[in-house]
Design a protein around this motif. Structure first.
Motif, mmCIF file in Angstrom:
data_model
loop_
_atom_site.group_PDB
_atom_site.id
_atom_site.type_symbol
_atom_site.label_atom_id
_atom_site.label_comp_id
_atom_site.label_asym_id
_atom_site.label_seq_id
_atom_site.Cartn_x
_atom_site.Cartn_y
_atom_site.Cartn_z
ATOM 1 N N ASP A 1 -14.987 61.994 34.697
ATOM 2 C CA ASP A 1 -14.211 61.487 33.229
ATOM 3 C C ASP A 1 -14.237 60.124 33.380
ATOM 4 O O ASP A 1 -15.330 59.508 32.288
ATOM 5 C CB ASP A 1 -12.495 62.037 32.762
ATOM 6 C CG ASP A 1 -12.193 63.504 32.747
ATOM 7 O OD1 ASP A 1 -13.715 64.085 32.454
ATOM 8 O OD2 ASP A 1 -11.492 63.980 33.281
ATOM 9 N N ILE A 2 -14.896 59.463 34.292
ATOM 10 C CA ILE A 2 -14.708 58.402 34.652
ATOM 11 C C ILE A 2 -15.763 58.064 34.660
ATOM 12 O O ILE A 2 -15.816 56.692 33.435
ATOM 13 C CB ILE A 2 -13.889 57.381 36.278
ATOM 14 C CG1 ILE A 2 -12.040 57.916 36.176
ATOM 15 C CG2 ILE A 2 -14.293 55.992 36.366
ATOM 16 C CD1 ILE A 2 -12.067 57.341 37.481
ATOM 17 N N GLY A 3 -16.637 58.729 35.189
ATOM 18 C CA GLY A 3 -18.197 57.784 34.890
ATOM 19 C C GLY A 3 -18.317 58.266 32.959
ATOM 20 O O GLY A 3 -19.592 57.521 32.518
ATOM 21 N N TYR B 1 -18.854 53.000 27.146
ATOM 22 C CA TYR B 1 -19.231 51.322 27.170
ATOM 23 C C TYR B 1 -20.073 50.404 27.336
ATOM 24 O O TYR B 1 -20.031 49.727 27.233
ATOM 25 C CB TYR B 1 -17.657 50.353 28.088
ATOM 26 C CG TYR B 1 -16.238 51.187 27.463
ATOM 27 C CD1 TYR B 1 -16.045 49.289 27.599
ATOM 28 C CD2 TYR B 1 -15.717 52.471 27.379
ATOM 29 C CE1 TYR B 1 -14.155 49.636 26.773
ATOM 30 C CE2 TYR B 1 -14.249 52.333 26.495
ATOM 31 C CZ TYR B 1 -13.216 50.708 26.470
ATOM 32 O OH TYR B 1 -12.692 51.085 25.424
ATOM 33 N N LEU B 2 -20.608 51.555 28.737
ATOM 34 C CA LEU B 2 -22.094 50.516 29.082
ATOM 35 C C LEU B 2 -23.428 50.824 28.534
ATOM 36 O O LEU B 2 -24.002 50.460 29.110
ATOM 37 C CB LEU B 2 -21.835 49.943 30.341
ATOM 38 C CG LEU B 2 -20.806 49.132 30.737
ATOM 39 C CD1 LEU B 2 -20.979 49.313 32.588
ATOM 40 C CD2 LEU B 2 -20.748 47.682 30.491
ATOM 41 N N SER C 1 -15.200 47.614 41.632
ATOM 42 C CA SER C 1 -15.779 47.612 43.083
ATOM 43 C C SER C 1 -17.297 47.410 43.038
ATOM 44 O O SER C 1 -17.814 47.290 44.473
ATOM 45 C CB SER C 1 -15.265 47.755 44.251
ATOM 46 O OG SER C 1 -15.572 49.121 44.879
ATOM 47 N N LEU C 2 -17.406 48.723 41.810
ATOM 48 C CA LEU C 2 -19.418 49.384 41.964
ATOM 49 C C LEU C 2 -19.870 48.525 41.133
ATOM 50 O O LEU C 2 -19.221 47.863 40.209
ATOM 51 C CB LEU C 2 -19.165 50.411 41.215
ATOM 52 C CG LEU C 2 -18.417 51.823 41.779
ATOM 53 C CD1 LEU C 2 -18.228 53.000 41.261
ATOM 54 C CD2 LEU C 2 -18.543 51.951 43.394
ATOM 55 N N SER C 3 -21.416 48.465 41.064
ATOM 56 C CA SER C 3 -21.573 47.452 40.812
ATOM 57 C C SER C 3 -22.448 48.379 39.524
ATOM 58 O O SER C 3 -22.889 46.948 38.779
ATOM 59 C CB SER C 3 -23.944 47.513 41.544
ATOM 60 O OG SER C 3 -24.190 48.893 41.629
ATOM 61 N N SER C 4 -22.218 49.178 39.300
ATOM 62 C CA SER C 4 -22.695 49.494 38.199
ATOM 63 C C SER C 4 -21.098 49.698 37.338
ATOM 64 O O SER C 4 -21.162 50.359 36.034
ATOM 65 C CB SER C 4 -22.645 52.053 38.309
ATOM 66 O OG SER C 4 -21.731 52.449 38.436
ATOM 67 N N SER C 5 -20.287 49.355 37.312
ATOM 68 C CA SER C 5 -18.769 48.910 37.020
ATOM 69 C C SER C 5 -18.441 48.294 36.251
ATOM 70 O O SER C 5 -16.886 47.615 36.618
ATOM 71 C CB SER C 5 -18.350 50.633 36.378
ATOM 72 O OG SER C 5 -17.733 50.942 38.028
ATOM 73 N N ALA C 6 -19.230 46.625 37.625
ATOM 74 C CA ALA C 6 -18.187 45.848 37.826
ATOM 75 C C ALA C 6 -17.773 44.972 36.612
ATOM 76 O O ALA C 6 -18.436 45.108 35.230
ATOM 77 C CB ALA C 6 -19.236 44.541 38.145
ATOM 78 N N PRO C 7 -16.714 43.777 36.736
ATOM 79 C CA PRO C 7 -15.804 43.811 35.954
ATOM 80 C C PRO C 7 -16.858 42.962 34.493
ATOM 81 O O PRO C 7 -16.370 42.822 33.603
ATOM 82 C CB PRO C 7 -14.758 43.015 36.336
ATOM 83 C CG PRO C 7 -14.191 43.434 37.813
ATOM 84 C CD PRO C 7 -15.419 43.936 37.991
ATOM 85 N N PHE D 1 -11.451 48.573 27.861
ATOM 86 C CA PHE D 1 -11.783 49.385 29.690
ATOM 87 C C PHE D 1 -10.644 50.285 30.322
ATOM 88 O O PHE D 1 -10.742 51.005 30.747
ATOM 89 C CB PHE D 1 -13.179 49.087 29.647
ATOM 90 C CG PHE D 1 -13.503 50.080 30.773
ATOM 91 C CD1 PHE D 1 -14.352 51.377 30.205
ATOM 92 C CD2 PHE D 1 -13.244 49.999 31.611
ATOM 93 C CE1 PHE D 1 -14.419 51.961 31.495
ATOM 94 C CE2 PHE D 1 -13.727 50.675 33.326
ATOM 95 C CZ PHE D 1 -14.540 51.885 33.075
ATOM 96 N N GLU D 2 -10.558 48.737 30.597
ATOM 97 C CA GLU D 2 -9.280 49.334 31.639
ATOM 98 C C GLU D 2 -7.895 49.659 30.968
ATOM 99 O O GLU D 2 -7.223 50.760 31.902
ATOM 100 C CB GLU D 2 -8.999 47.810 32.540
ATOM 101 C CG GLU D 2 -7.476 48.141 33.318
ATOM 102 C CD GLU D 2 -7.422 46.844 34.307
ATOM 103 O OE1 GLU D 2 -6.920 46.772 35.024
ATOM 104 O OE2 GLU D 2 -7.914 46.224 34.151
#
Length: 205
Positions: free
Chosen positions: A93-95, A101-102, A157-163, A173-174
């Motif tokens: 679900d997070i993915g 968003y992205l 912390s992930l490169s795919s969802s960095a702030p 998003f947060e």
């Protein structure tokens, strides 16, 4: 990260060894950078981001004869496990929320990964002249308890969802992410199985 490494090494390493430790911020592609020669070089969940043939060849030259290149990575596909006290972290679900968003193609910092991260590290190391691969599996720590803030921090912390990827939509998003998590676990607690770690050791001739 370097400041934290200095702090931890000061706590854990004898003073004489700490005095021999040098922390540098540099790209792997900038090696050898006058560093000298070494017994061991370690890549921790990072080699796939580099110019792999270039870096592998340069690191081979940095290692003494019989030296070791150690490649550490998360072992994918482990068992999820049975019942837990708390709900599992809802990564699927997070993915989906991240993609809303992205976009549908996985982000990777300033770039994208339409086909995922590259594989075939064994071939890269062999072509660079490394020999005698040893494989070791380090078991994970079992079931871990994660709080809401832990899960949010991991996502960012992930490169795919960095702030920085969310721009002006970061707060939205947060807020949605935290809402998703609270809907799954009003107590704010989750269970997660610690992944096993795969360690490959390569030798120079």
């Amino acid at each position: 990260m370097i400041a934290e490494a200095r702090r931890l090494s000061g706590e854990a390493v004898a003073a004489v060894a700490a005095d021999r430790t040098v922390w540098l911020r540099a790209r792997a592609e900038e090696l050898p950078a006058g560093l000298g020669t070494f017994d061991v070089a370690v890549f921790g969940q990072s080699f796939h981001w580099m110019d792999r043939p270039l870096v592998a060849s340069v690191v081979r030259e940095l290692l003494r004869p019989g030296g070791a290149l150690v490649h550490v990575a998360e072992l994918k596909g482990g068992a999820v496990g049975g019942k837990t006290r708390w709900p599992r972290v809802p990564y699927e679900d997070i993915g989906r929320l991240v993609r809303e968003y992205l976009g549908p193609v996985r982000r990777a910092g300033r770039g994208v990964l339409p086909s995922g991260t590259p594989g075939g590290e064994a071939g890269v190391f062999q072509r660079a002249g490394f020999l005698g691969r040893e494989r070791h599996v380090v078991p994970g720590a079992g079931e871990l308890e994660r709080g809401e803030d832990d899960v949010v921090a991991r996502v960012f912390s992930l490169s795919s969802s960095a702030p920085g990827l969310f721009g002006h939509r970061l707060a939205g998003f947060e807020a949605e992410l935290r809402g998703l998590l609270r809907a799954r676990s009003p107590e704010g607690c989750f269970a997660e199985r610690a992944s096993d770690t795969e360690v490959f050791v390569w030798r120079t001739p």
